[in-house]
Write a protein that holds these residues in place. Structure first.
Motif, PDB file in Angstrom:
ATOM      1  N   ALA A 123       0.833  -1.211   0.000  1.00 54.53           N
ATOM      2  CA  ALA A 123       0.000   0.000   0.000  1.00 54.53           C
ATOM      3  C   ALA A 123       0.862   1.254   0.000  1.00 54.53           C
ATOM      4  O   ALA A 123       0.560   2.233  -0.699  1.00 54.53           O
ATOM      5  CB  ALA A 123      -0.940  -0.010   1.197  1.00 54.53           C
TER       6      ALA A 123
ATOM      7  N   THR B 214       0.987   4.091  -2.931  1.00 56.20           N
ATOM      8  CA  THR B 214       0.728   5.495  -2.601  1.00 56.20           C
ATOM      9  C   THR B 214       1.760   6.404  -3.247  1.00 56.20           C
ATOM     10  O   THR B 214       1.427   7.486  -3.765  1.00 56.20           O
ATOM     11  CB  THR B 214       0.737   5.694  -1.071  1.00 56.20           C
ATOM     12  OG1 THR B 214      -0.273   4.863  -0.485  1.00 56.20           O
ATOM     13  CG2 THR B 214       0.465   7.149  -0.704  1.00 56.20           C
TER      14      THR B 214
ATOM     15  N   LYS C  88      -8.696  -4.057  -3.992  1.00 51.66           N
ATOM     16  CA  LYS C  88      -9.118  -3.738  -2.626  1.00 51.66           C
ATOM     17  C   LYS C  88      -8.312  -2.562  -2.072  1.00 51.66           C
ATOM     18  O   LYS C  88      -8.836  -1.705  -1.357  1.00 51.66           O
ATOM     19  CB  LYS C  88      -8.923  -4.961  -1.721  1.00 51.66           C
ATOM     20  CG  LYS C  88      -9.906  -6.084  -1.943  1.00 51.66           C
ATOM     21  CD  LYS C  88      -9.611  -7.241  -0.989  1.00 51.66           C
ATOM     22  CE  LYS C  88     -10.580  -8.401  -1.222  1.00 51.66           C
ATOM     23  NZ  LYS C  88     -10.244  -9.561  -0.330  1.00 51.66           N
ATOM     24  N   ILE C  89      -7.027  -2.532  -2.414  1.00 53.19           N
ATOM     25  CA  ILE C  89      -6.128  -1.519  -1.861  1.00 53.19           C
ATOM     26  C   ILE C  89      -6.289  -0.166  -2.539  1.00 53.19           C
ATOM     27  O   ILE C  89      -6.281   0.881  -1.889  1.00 53.19           O
ATOM     28  CB  ILE C  89      -4.661  -1.994  -1.984  1.00 53.19           C
ATOM     29  CG1 ILE C  89      -4.440  -3.251  -1.146  1.00 53.19           C
ATOM     30  CG2 ILE C  89      -3.694  -0.895  -1.549  1.00 53.19           C
ATOM     31  CD1 ILE C  89      -3.075  -3.875  -1.347  1.00 53.19           C
TER      32      ILE C  89
ATOM     33  N   GLU D 237      -8.772   2.552  -1.286  1.00 49.03           N
ATOM     34  CA  GLU D 237      -8.361   3.106   0.001  1.00 49.03           C
ATOM     35  C   GLU D 237      -7.279   4.164  -0.187  1.00 49.03           C
ATOM     36  O   GLU D 237      -7.300   5.222   0.452  1.00 49.03           O
ATOM     37  CB  GLU D 237      -7.855   1.979   0.915  1.00 49.03           C
ATOM     38  CG  GLU D 237      -8.913   0.929   1.235  1.00 49.03           C
ATOM     39  CD  GLU D 237      -8.335  -0.252   1.990  1.00 49.03           C
ATOM     40  OE1 GLU D 237      -7.134  -0.197   2.344  1.00 49.03           O
ATOM     41  OE2 GLU D 237      -9.071  -1.235   2.216  1.00 49.03           O
TER      42      GLU D 237
ATOM     43  N   GLY E 198      -8.759   7.234  -1.817  1.00 45.19           N
ATOM     44  CA  GLY E 198      -9.784   7.889  -1.018  1.00 45.19           C
ATOM     45  C   GLY E 198     -11.149   7.871  -1.667  1.00 45.19           C
ATOM     46  O   GLY E 198     -11.983   8.749  -1.421  1.00 45.19           O
TER      47      GLY E 198
ATOM     48  N   LYS F  98     -14.563   5.890  -1.871  1.00 41.53           N
ATOM     49  CA  LYS F  98     -15.333   4.854  -1.195  1.00 41.53           C
ATOM     50  C   LYS F  98     -15.910   3.857  -2.201  1.00 41.53           C
ATOM     51  O   LYS F  98     -16.102   4.195  -3.374  1.00 41.53           O
ATOM     52  CB  LYS F  98     -16.457   5.487  -0.378  1.00 41.53           C
ATOM     53  CG  LYS F  98     -15.966   6.354   0.776  1.00 41.53           C
ATOM     54  CD  LYS F  98     -17.126   6.947   1.543  1.00 41.53           C
ATOM     55  CE  LYS F  98     -16.624   7.817   2.692  1.00 41.53           C
ATOM     56  NZ  LYS F  98     -17.741   8.428   3.456  1.00 41.53           N
TER      57      LYS F  98
END
Length: 629
Positions: free
Chosen positions: A433, A437, A482-483, A486, A489, A491
């Motif tokens: 993750a 990012t 899935k990651i 997140e 940001g 939903k």
């Protein structure tokens, strides 16, 4: 060839027979009992039961793996490599391994040949050498000395394709157009000498033959020349009906976009009426074209009910399976033309066969094939295109190992604005993750969640993708999808969420591979019939609950990405090697972008993938070149 139950039990431990593989083996056993007149109530084991079960396993496994037939030498080698790699050691004892090795010694080419010949003599209702005999299995000795075993329909598919191609390739449709005349059709063509411009020669070949293949990597101009070809066809045959098709919904949409872009490059030698006609052409999927539906045994169009088109063009033909190619050819009018465009070095169909690659190896079709090898996108990222070319052309094992090492030191040319080529060892699974990012920030994707319009959302969706080799595992598509929400940001199913359709659906008109975006509690898909003017007609809108099966698509498999292109691609390979990883998969992932590319891969995994070319067992080349019937 002595196949016995003990060998099959150990083989099951090693390779885990599926339910359909086991059931097909039992089905062949029942047929054999009928052939021998054994009463159905007699449950006593028969001498050939283990052999029939073995053949059932092999045939189902090979079809599932994309092969059209079984070659025992290939299977024997694969089994030996699996044992050498120490796979399933937790399930196999030393005695089990000994049984398998002893059994594999007996899996020689000669013993395989003798066993099939015996079955052919003793069970003529089950095994034959010709498809017209109607047996479930077909045994064939090809010109290369291979003893191949087929399910009847796959041998028929090969023979149908070979027969059509052989006849069509021999037919010239008229005089070749002068290259100077072709050059006037499009402003895109260079003013170089007639003998050096491969694109001009490709157009000349496609216009002058009943059947042609144009193959080349991304950026070589396959779809660029298509508009010129179609313009010439419309000029010389104004009454003809034309059909455009691609194997997937995404490839269909890209084909449509390419035609529109190509029309803009057509010169004054092409009338406005022809340009308007080309813009009105609507691409479809091959399934839709021939009327192939999941609930039907055969397509709507077939040998008894032909397609009405005079010329059919199929883009991204490397994704076209052997059954679909045969079904398409059966549905064509007797004098219809066919043009295939695709990259022979790309991944093959996820289903049976590697038809385009096979056809490009056929000596019989040599004059019908145009190869485009100049990459016109190299100005965007020369390091990337050079790397892709090395992946395709490097064959020596030592040179491939060096190429795998070189990946990690290659960099984009600093003189090329925005270009990026960066390969690094995969981050630890627990830090995935964090690594994602960093990519999101450096590639300017943090504004995705703040997109104010649907158009802005699609710019993000269409410009970036994470491509993975596998669905499962920490570096697989499921976990990545899935990651990513997140990190961004966004939903679940909020505005800006990209969704990909997973099946063809006649009710909605959506196809497997179509990508839409959630916006204001609905899902919007680009409208293929949008004319570029009226905004209200730009998207097709559906309720979320009315969609066929779908999934998130921040990340997708490399297989699914074929026919797509993105400005930014992050490609990830798993922590450990698996059979999906091949040279063609690496090549396909690299060539999904022309500007920014990053790859996360363990060094040994990348090297092993590059050393593993895709191999689809097939008799198509031999059937075509040796005029088999």
């Amino acid at each position: 060839m002595d196949i016995h139950s003990d060998f099959l039990e150990k083989l099951d431990l090693l390779q885990s027979f599926s339910s359909i593989e086991k059931e097909f083996g039992r089905f062949l056993c029942r047929l054999a009992r009928i052939a021998k007149g054994v009463p159905a109530a007699d449950s006593a084991a028969q001498p050939d039961d283990a052999l029939w079960r073995f053949l059932g396993y092999l045939l189902m496994r090979y079809v599932a793996d994309g092969h059209s037939c079984v070659d025992i030498q290939h299977r024997r080698q694969a089994l030996l490599e699996q044992l050498a790699a120490g796979e399933a050691t937790d399930k196999l004892s030393a005695d089990d391994v000994a049984v398998l090795r002893d059994g594999m010694k007996k899996l020689s080419v000669s013993s395989w040949h003798d066993a099939l010949r015996r079955l052919q003599r003793e069970y003529p209702m089950i095994v034959a050498t010709r498809v017209e005999q109607g047996t479930p299995l077909v045994f064939h000795n090809d010109a290369n000395g291979r003893s191949l075993l087929y399910l009847n329909k796959y041998r028929q598919y090969e023979l149908d394709v070979a027969a059509w191609m052989r006849q069509a390739a021999a037919e010239q449709t008229g005089c070749e157009l002068p290259l100077a005349e072709i050059r006037r059709v499009s402003t895109y063509f260079s003013a170089g000498s007639d003998g050096s411009d491969c694109q001009l020669l490709a157009v000349q070949k496609a216009v002058g033959r009943r059947f042609a293949i144009i193959t080349g990597g991304p950026g070589t101009g396959k779809t660029t020349v298509l508009s010129a070809i179609l313009a010439l066809i419309c000029r010389d045959h104004p009454q003809w009906r034309l059909a455009l098709a691609a194997p997937t919904g995404k490839a269909k949409a890209r084909m449509q976009e390419a035609i529109t872009a190509g029309v803009e490059k057509l010169g004054d030698a092409v009338s406005d009426e022809i340009k308007k006609q080309l813009l009105s052409l609507q691409a479809s999927t091959v399934h839709s074209l021939i009327g192939l539906r999941p609930d039907k045994v055969k397509p709507i169009f077939h040998a008894g009910k032909r397609l009405p088109y005079d010329m059919v063009v199929v883009d991204e033909a490397s994704m076209l399976s052997l059954p679909n190619m045969a079904q398409l050819l059966r549905a064509l009018k007797p004098d219809a033309r066919l043009l295939l465009l695709g990259d022979k070095d790309q991944l093959s169909s996820v289903e049976t066969g590697s038809v385009l690659a096979d056809l490009c190896r056929c000596e019989t079709l040599r004059d019908a094939i145009a190869v485009l090898d100049k990459n016109y996108r190299a100005a965007n990222n020369r390091a990337l295109t050079d790397c892709a070319q090395r992946v395709v052309t490097t064959k020596d094992a030592a040179a491939i190992a060096q190429l795998a090492e070189d990946f990690y030191s290659m960099r984009a040319d600093e003189s090329q604005p925005g270009a990026e080529f960066k390969v690094s060892v995969s981050p630890e699974a627990g830090k995935l993750a964090d690594a994602l990012t960093v990519v999101i920030k450096e590639w300017g994707l943090v504004g995705w969640k703040h997109a104010k319009t649907l158009d802005e959302c699609f710019k993000y969706v269409d410009s970036f993708k994470v491509l993975a080799s596998n669905r499962e595992g920490p570096f697989g598509v499921v976990n990545l999808n899935k990651i990513m929400p997140e990190i961004l940001g966004i939903k679940p199913l909020a505005d800006g969420t990209p969704l990909m359709i997973l099946e063809n659906n006649k009710l909605t008109g959506l196809n497997n591979g179509d990508i839409g975006v959630v916006w204001k509690n609905q899902v919007c898909f680009p409208n293929p019939e949008w004319d570029g003017r009226e905004t209200a007609n730009k998207y097709r809108v559906f309720a979320l609950g009315g969609l066929p099966a779908y999934e998130l698509v921040y990340a997708m498999t490399i297989h699914k990405s074929q026919g797509s292109g993105y400005e930014k691609v992050l490609m990830v390979l798993p922590e450990k090697d698996n059979p999906v990883l091949t040279r063609e998969l690496v090549y396909t992932g690299i060539t999904r972008t022309e500007l920014k590319f990053r790859l996360w891969a363990p060094k040994e995994v990348l090297k092993t993938a590059l050393l593993r070319p895709t191999q689809r067992i097939s008799g198509l080349v031999a059937a075509l070149d040796n005029k088999e019937e």
